[in-house]
Design a protein around this motif. Structure first.
Motif, PDB file in Angstrom:
ATOM      1  N   GLN A 194      -5.446   4.631  -2.850  1.00  0.00           N
ATOM      2  CA  GLN A 194      -4.059   4.551  -2.409  1.00  0.00           C
ATOM      3  C   GLN A 194      -3.293   5.811  -2.773  1.00  0.00           C
ATOM      4  O   GLN A 194      -2.393   6.247  -2.043  1.00  0.00           O
ATOM      5  CB  GLN A 194      -3.397   3.320  -3.033  1.00  0.00           C
ATOM      6  N   ALA A 195      -3.662   6.420  -3.895  1.00  0.00           N
ATOM      7  CA  ALA A 195      -3.031   7.681  -4.280  1.00  0.00           C
ATOM      8  C   ALA A 195      -3.394   8.785  -3.301  1.00  0.00           C
ATOM      9  O   ALA A 195      -2.594   9.691  -3.041  1.00  0.00           O
ATOM     10  CB  ALA A 195      -3.458   8.063  -5.699  1.00  0.00           C
ATOM     11  N   GLN A 196      -4.609   8.729  -2.739  1.00  0.00           N
ATOM     12  CA  GLN A 196      -5.017   9.703  -1.739  1.00  0.00           C
ATOM     13  C   GLN A 196      -4.256   9.517  -0.435  1.00  0.00           C
ATOM     14  O   GLN A 196      -3.929  10.486   0.248  1.00  0.00           O
ATOM     15  CB  GLN A 196      -6.523   9.562  -1.469  1.00  0.00           C
ATOM     16  N   ASN A 197      -4.002   8.263  -0.080  1.00  0.00           N
ATOM     17  CA  ASN A 197      -3.271   7.963   1.156  1.00  0.00           C
ATOM     18  C   ASN A 197      -2.475   6.688   0.928  1.00  0.00           C
ATOM     19  O   ASN A 197      -3.048   5.619   0.700  1.00  0.00           O
ATOM     20  CB  ASN A 197      -4.244   7.799   2.328  1.00  0.00           C
ATOM     21  N   SER A 198      -1.166   6.792   0.993  1.00  0.00           N
ATOM     22  CA  SER A 198      -0.297   5.656   0.679  1.00  0.00           C
ATOM     23  C   SER A 198      -0.460   4.504   1.654  1.00  0.00           C
ATOM     24  O   SER A 198      -0.042   3.381   1.369  1.00  0.00           O
ATOM     25  CB  SER A 198       1.176   6.103   0.667  1.00  0.00           C
ATOM     26  N   ASN A 199      -1.075   4.745   2.815  1.00  0.00           N
ATOM     27  CA  ASN A 199      -1.275   3.674   3.791  1.00  0.00           C
ATOM     28  C   ASN A 199      -2.535   2.862   3.526  1.00  0.00           C
ATOM     29  O   ASN A 199      -2.844   1.950   4.289  1.00  0.00           O
ATOM     30  CB  ASN A 199      -1.330   4.256   5.209  1.00  0.00           C
ATOM     31  N   PHE A 200      -3.270   3.222   2.487  1.00  0.00           N
ATOM     32  CA  PHE A 200      -4.398   2.382   2.108  1.00  0.00           C
ATOM     33  C   PHE A 200      -3.855   1.065   1.553  1.00  0.00           C
ATOM     34  O   PHE A 200      -2.952   1.046   0.730  1.00  0.00           O
ATOM     35  CB  PHE A 200      -5.264   3.079   1.070  1.00  0.00           C
ATOM     36  N   PHE A 201      -4.424  -0.045   2.018  1.00  0.00           N
ATOM     37  CA  PHE A 201      -3.926  -1.372   1.636  1.00  0.00           C
ATOM     38  C   PHE A 201      -5.029  -2.151   0.944  1.00  0.00           C
ATOM     39  O   PHE A 201      -6.186  -2.113   1.357  1.00  0.00           O
ATOM     40  CB  PHE A 201      -3.470  -2.141   2.887  1.00  0.00           C
ATOM     41  N   TYR A 202      -4.654  -2.851  -0.111  1.00  0.00           N
ATOM     42  CA  TYR A 202      -5.616  -3.743  -0.747  1.00  0.00           C
ATOM     43  C   TYR A 202      -4.881  -4.930  -1.360  1.00  0.00           C
ATOM     44  O   TYR A 202      -3.674  -4.890  -1.629  1.00  0.00           O
ATOM     45  CB  TYR A 202      -6.426  -3.015  -1.825  1.00  0.00           C
ATOM     46  N   ALA A 203      -5.622  -6.013  -1.540  1.00  0.00           N
ATOM     47  CA  ALA A 203      -5.082  -7.214  -2.180  1.00  0.00           C
ATOM     48  C   ALA A 203      -6.189  -7.832  -3.018  1.00  0.00           C
ATOM     49  O   ALA A 203      -7.342  -7.904  -2.585  1.00  0.00           O
ATOM     50  CB  ALA A 203      -4.583  -8.205  -1.141  1.00  0.00           C
ATOM     51  N   ILE A 204      -5.841  -8.255  -4.234  1.00  0.00           N
ATOM     52  CA  ILE A 204      -6.799  -8.870  -5.151  1.00  0.00           C
ATOM     53  C   ILE A 204      -6.263 -10.230  -5.563  1.00  0.00           C
ATOM     54  O   ILE A 204      -5.106 -10.360  -5.972  1.00  0.00           O
ATOM     55  CB  ILE A 204      -7.027  -7.985  -6.389  1.00  0.00           C
TER      56      ILE A 204
END
Length: 715
Positions: free
Chosen positions: A206-216
């Motif tokens: 996510q730091a590389q690309n703010s549009n990376f999405f994840y949920a845990i």
């Protein structure tokens, strides 16, 4: 990790062409302890015995004063095995060979005593098997890591290094060293715990690309339960190709038996494209609800218009809750594949199978299917088969006639998801950790992206000679991607199997009956299709519903168009999704999540390797150039003190150091007067320092840990 077992050595003649390392002698000096260890290790490798730093002794102020470096076979081994009948192997046999060194006044280290007598045979050719002589260089580590990330098996990766080195004897480590290194990298790259590693991994992406999405998703005890992630490119691609997706969890699991759940779509080339991935702890309704909610949130609450899954009831319930307006259909292949196991108990099994397949695939009208199904049930007395009854009640979810009224990008099965699972299967196995499993998403994504770019290039740069003289074929070649042009070309050529039967006219509206000949199981068959055409606006429809289902005009409508001298495809029947001249936003998003995980050492190695490769290419075409490079390497300061000699490297970039403090104009700097306490402390420190220097000038004897007398050095 593999244990480093004890290796037995035998007597062998020394190598004639080995590097000559001087034998240790009293009085030899070195800059620091590390230099002594490196020297004695090289000496041990030359003679064929292992080496280890055994003891060290510190002075009153905590500074290191003495060190003992012994043969690795020194000491007695005490087995820690719980089973006395299966002791662990050991190389220790009480060898007394060693060197002892101490620090001298100028800060260097000097050998004080030596014992070169070994109580065992030595073999220089087998020295490379001792653990102390096995080292993996930064370059080799980088190669091993890259191969591991690419999914190359470790034994193949190691064998390639052996071949490159010219044999096992020329490589400084064993295959188990590679295995231990890779397992350590996998386990400790981002954290100790598997779940923690995943979270850290996602944060870095996510730091590389703010549009990376994840949920845990965690349970009440804080244990990892479900995971979902989608990269920036997948989210952008969803805007173009998220209208229909396949979703399947039946194929692949990992070390924790968590089903892998990819969301897969179809791009403009007809290729599978990842639109997000999940790992779920169970296949119940709650898990699917969480996963679908996460995916919907990731895609800005835009649900797909259609989704294909298997017949899982929990999945069906979750889709009805989270995607109430989404068309849900079942995988046709999974259903047809169950027919043998569900019907093989009947005597007329083969006849039943043939009849059901014919009615499922051949029905072009609702009445035709329903009446044909009832006839089969009655003829073969299948009224008591609850499975068939359930399929009939859900016919809108799987029978081609009932699903072809809407667009599915040509997908009728979850084969897209299964092919994506199969790709991951090349990189993971039943022992794969969650962290490794998530990392393979990058590999899958990069391969898919590269294939898409190749097809984009072909579509924009490569042309075909038209197989016919029809203008609509040339038009299709100009607007469609290559794969979709080929589909249209196949339908255009298939027009030759079609023939006019009859037609009705009502003003500008025409209703045609078209026949088509085709082969089925080696027999010629003929089917009849209806095509409706409005001549005023070139509106056309065929009851085969190929355009509605795949977005490509069928051969029956092409036949009618040409019959009415309509030689170009109306724009309304050229879908934007299949065009090659559309600029799509996801193609401008690069996939590069690897650099953040590289240690500074690996980054430097990667940078230098690229530069060295360029030098090799420039100098590889002649012996003269090769000799120039080799001479420069031999004379370079790499083997000396590189920190002091960097400036002598040709064309080397100069290091920028911190600037010296500039003296300001004006009065001289004020010198603060010290307090009485500071003066007393400074006086005590000076007195202590003088006493230490005086003690160093006195020659005395010291005892080591084994009670052996060692000579101290005085100048």
């Amino acid at each position: 990790m593999e244990k480093n077992d004890g290796e037995a050595v035998s007597e062998e003649p020394e190598l004639e062409n080995r590097e000559n390392v001087e034998e240790p002698r009293v009085g030899m000096t070195f800059n620091n302890i590390d230099d002594i260890v490196v020297y004695y290790r090289e000496y041990g490798k030359q003679l064929g015995f292992p080496v280890r730093k055994r003891t060290s002794q510190k002075g009153d102020e905590g500074e290191l004063k003495y060190v003992t470096i012994s043969c690795g076979r020194e000491g007695k081994y005490k087995s820690k095995s719980s089973n006395v009948l299966k002791p662990h192997p050991s190389i220790k046999i009480g060898c007394k060979a060693r060197v002892r060194a101490g620090i001298i006044l100028d800060g260097r280290w000097q050998i004080n005593s030596i014992n070169l007598d070994h109580n065992h045979d030595m073999s220089p050719t087998k020295a490379r098997y001792f653990r102390c002589h096995r080292t993996i260089s930064s370059y080799m580590k980088r190669r091993i890591e890259l191969n591991d990330r690419a999914g190359i098996r470790l034994n193949k990766s190691y064998n390639s290094l052996v071949v490159e080195a010219g044999g096992h004897e020329n490589i400084s480590f064993l295959e188990k060293d590679c295995r231990n290194y890779i397992e350590n990298v996998r386990r400790l790259r981002l954290g100790e715990g598997d779940a923690t590693a995943i979270q850290t991994y996602f944060l870095n992406m996510q730091a590389q690309n703010s549009n990376f999405f994840y949920a845990i998703d965690l349970d009440q005890d804080g244990r990892l339960r479900n995971v979902f992630w989608a990269d920036a490119r997948s989210r952008a691609a969803y805007k173009e190709f998220g209208d229909v997706v396949t979703f399947d969890t039946t194929y692949l699991t990992n070390k924790y038996d968590m089903p892998f759940a990819p969301f897969v779509g179809v791009n403009h080339h007809g290729q599978s494209i990842l639109l997000g991935c999940g790992l779920i702890s169970s296949e119940d309704t709650d898990a699917f609800i969480w996963l679908f909610k996460s995916w919907l949130t990731c895609m800005h609450e835009h649900a797909p218009r259609g989704i294909i899954t298997d017949q899982d009831k929990a999945m069906k319930n979750a889709i009805e809750i989270i995607f109430p307006n989404t068309r849900h259909r079942w995988c046709l292949w999974h259903i047809m594949n169950k027919f043998p196991s569900k019907l093989n108990r009947y005597k007329q099994y083969e006849a039943i199978m043939y009849a059901l397949q014919s009615i499922v695939y051949g029905s072009l009208e609702k009445v035709e299917f329903e009446e044909g199904w009832d006839e089969i049930i009655e003829k073969y007395e299948l009224q008591d088969n609850e499975w068939l009854a359930g399929l009939y009640n859900e016919r809108q979810r799987w029978v081609p006639y009932f699903v072809k009224d809407s667009f599915w990008a040509g997908m009728s099965t979850t084969q897209r998801s299964e092919s994506m699972n199969a790709f991951f299967d090349d990189h993971v196995n039943s022992k794969t950790t969650l962290k490794q499993f998530v990392e393979q998403y990058e590999n899958a994504l990069k391969v898919k992206v590269e294939k898409e770019k190749q097809e984009d290039f072909k579509s924009s740069s490569i042309g075909f000679d038209c197989g016919t003289h029809y203008n609509m074929e040339k038009q299709a070649q100009e607007v469609y991607t290559i794969s979709k042009y080929k589909e249209f070309h196949e339908e255009l050529i298939g027009k030759m199997y079609c023939d006019y039967v009859s037609h009705k006219v009502n003003g500008a509206n025409f209703e045609y009956q078209i026949s088509e000949d085709f082969m089925m199981e080696g027999k010629k068959k003929r089917l009849y299709f209806k095509v409706w055409l409005n001549e005023d606006d070139n509106e056309v429809q065929c009851n085969c519903r190929m355009f509605e289902f795949r977005g490509i005009l069928c051969r029956h409508t092409i036949y009618v168009f040409l019959r009415h001298n309509i030689d170009l495809i109306p724009e309304k029947y050229i879908m934007r999704r299949w065009r090659k001249d559309v600029k799509r936003c996801h193609t401008r998003i690069e996939i590069n999540y690897e650099s953040y995980s590289l240690a500074p050492e690996a980054q430097r190695c990667h940078k230098m390797q690229k530069a060295f490769d360029e030098i090799k290419e420039l100098a590889n075409d002649s012996d003269n150039k090769c000799m120039i490079v080799m001479t420069w390497m031999d004379n370079s300061p790499i083997g000396r003190n590189i920190e002091n000699d960097v400036s002598s490297i040709p064309n080397a970039s100069q290091c920028i150091l911190t600037p010296l403090a500039a003296r300001k104009k004006g009065r001289p700097p004020f010198k603060r007067r010290k307090s009485q306490l500071e003066q007393a402390v400074r006086k005590k420190q000076d007195s202590k320092k003088k006493k230490q220097e005086s003690n160093k000038k006195i020659k005395s004897c010291g005892n080591n840990t084994n009670g052996e007398k060692e000579l101290n050095v005085c100048n």
